[in-house]
Design a protein around this motif. Structure first.
Motif, PDB file in Angstrom:
ATOM      1  N   GLN A 126       5.162   6.945  -1.565  1.00 57.61           N
ATOM      2  CA  GLN A 126       3.754   7.245  -1.835  1.00 57.61           C
ATOM      3  C   GLN A 126       2.853   6.074  -1.464  1.00 57.61           C
ATOM      4  O   GLN A 126       1.718   6.261  -1.018  1.00 57.61           O
ATOM      5  CB  GLN A 126       3.563   7.632  -3.304  1.00 57.61           C
ATOM      6  CG  GLN A 126       4.222   8.941  -3.688  1.00 57.61           C
ATOM      7  CD  GLN A 126       3.779  10.094  -2.788  1.00 57.61           C
ATOM      8  OE1 GLN A 126       2.579  10.273  -2.534  1.00 57.61           O
ATOM      9  NE2 GLN A 126       4.724  10.883  -2.298  1.00 57.61           N
ATOM     10  N   ARG A 130      -0.127   6.165   1.381  1.00 54.44           N
ATOM     11  CA  ARG A 130      -1.485   5.686   1.124  1.00 54.44           C
ATOM     12  C   ARG A 130      -1.921   4.654   2.150  1.00 54.44           C
ATOM     13  O   ARG A 130      -3.054   4.697   2.650  1.00 54.44           O
ATOM     14  CB  ARG A 130      -1.561   5.085  -0.279  1.00 54.44           C
ATOM     15  CG  ARG A 130      -2.990   4.738  -0.702  1.00 54.44           C
ATOM     16  CD  ARG A 130      -3.030   3.912  -1.955  1.00 54.44           C
ATOM     17  NE  ARG A 130      -2.606   2.541  -1.699  1.00 54.44           N
ATOM     18  CZ  ARG A 130      -1.648   1.918  -2.358  1.00 54.44           C
ATOM     19  NH1 ARG A 130      -0.968   2.549  -3.302  1.00 54.44           N
ATOM     20  NH2 ARG A 130      -1.336   0.663  -2.069  1.00 54.44           N
ATOM     21  N   GLU A 134      -5.040   4.924   4.740  1.00 55.38           N
ATOM     22  CA  GLU A 134      -6.119   3.945   4.707  1.00 55.38           C
ATOM     23  C   GLU A 134      -6.383   3.347   6.087  1.00 55.38           C
ATOM     24  O   GLU A 134      -7.530   3.109   6.474  1.00 55.38           O
ATOM     25  CB  GLU A 134      -5.783   2.840   3.712  1.00 55.38           C
ATOM     26  CG  GLU A 134      -5.863   3.279   2.250  1.00 55.38           C
ATOM     27  CD  GLU A 134      -5.408   2.193   1.301  1.00 55.38           C
ATOM     28  OE1 GLU A 134      -4.859   1.171   1.789  1.00 55.38           O
ATOM     29  OE2 GLU A 134      -5.586   2.343   0.076  1.00 55.38           O
TER      30      GLU A 134
END
Length: 313
Positions: A126, A130, A134
């Motif tokens: 996870q 992310r 980003e």
């Protein structure tokens, strides 16, 4: 070639052919090059570029995306340079096809000739997802992001099994990872000292990965319920004084420091390079940061210490 005549009484010595003379460096087949070689690999998005730049700032000669099959010739060439420098080589999934079937043999052969260390970086799925979102960069394997990460994790498993260091970077910011890598391969690493990472965290957000020692300080009074301290954190002087002035906190610190004074020399004696200690409270904002800062103060004069406050808001 003209040889002088043998003098009377001088023992006979058979002529030596040039092909029979071995290089002094590898005459025994066991003497290693004085150069230190660090291979940096791991999952995409785990911080390999940050790690490579960190060692480059330590005056390592850095090469990225070099196949393992070319490392031997590269190091051999550099070892003939009078200005010897340590070498760091970045390898990622794009180069795995060159050696995936022979990774054990290749690493073993390189370790016989050089002071080789393999550093492998990883992170929670996870967290990697992310980071990719980003940066808006595609995964090297393409397709569905989560599936690509799982595929890469499986394909790099043989390389991870050959690693000397495996670091989970899930809780590290780029700046924290850079400092951590610098502490490992900088002056502390050259003296083979023990590098200690102290992490404060909140149990409500999960326990950090790859922790050697974990302490729970939720038994201490929580500054969160003190109006004047609620919006401060454990690195603040007033909050730290509130935490450390508690008798239970002082007793905890004494017992913990006694334990560390017993353990740290023994970890060092066994050749452990770095130790990860986590201190947890409910939210990771008050009690655990205060305790971490106090431990860092007490052991920081004699050891290389990295401090990470994972969940300070």
């Amino acid at each position: 070639m003209v040889r002088r005549p043998r003098l009377p009484g001088e023992p006979y010595r058979a002529p030596v052919k040039k092909s029979q003379v071995k290089s002094p460096q590898f005459a025994s087949g066991k003497k290693k090059s004085p150069l230190r070689v660090v291979i940096i690999s791991g999952l995409s998005g785990s911080g390999k570029t940050v790690a490579l730049r960190a060692v480059e700032d330590l005056n390592f000669f850095c090469v990225d995306n070099l196949p393992l099959s070319l490392i031997d010739s590269l190091v051999s060439r550099l070892s003939r340079n009078a200005a010897e420098r340590d070498i760091a080589i970045g390898i990622d999934i794009r180069e795995m096809e060159f050696f995936s079937a022979n990774v054990d043999r290749v690493i073993s052969t390189l370790k016989e000739r050089y002071r080789l260390e393999v550093l492998f970086l990883e992170a929670d799925t996870q967290v990697l997802i992310r980071r990719f979102k980003e940066t808006r960069r595609p995964h090297p394997l393409g397709g569905d992001l989560e599936a690509a990460i799982q595929s890469e994790r499986q394909r790099l498993e043989p390389f991870k099994q050959n690693a000397d260091r495996v670091i989970d970077t899930s809780s590290y910011s780029p700046h924290q990872l850079r400092d951590f890598i610098s502490s490992i391969y900088g002056s502390g690493a050259r003296t083979k000292d023990l590098v200690v990472t102290l992490t404060s965290f909140g149990f409500k957000y999960g326990v950090p990965e790859n922790i050697d020692l974990l302490f729970d300080v939720r038994f201490l009074p929580n500054p969160f319920f003190v109006p004047a301290l609620k919006d401060r954190n454990g690195t603040d002087k007033l909050t730290a004084e509130y935490v450390m002035n508690n008798p239970d906190a002082r007793a905890f610190m004494k017992k913990t420091m006694d334990l560390l004074k017993f353990l740290l020399p023994r970890y060092r004696r066994e050749g452990k390079s770095y130790l990860s200690i986590a201190i947890g409270c409910t939210g990771g904002n008050h009690r655990s940061p205060a305790i971490v800062e106090e431990i860092a103060r007490l052991i920081g004069e004699k050891l290389v210490v990295n401090v990470i406050h994972r969940d300070i808001s």
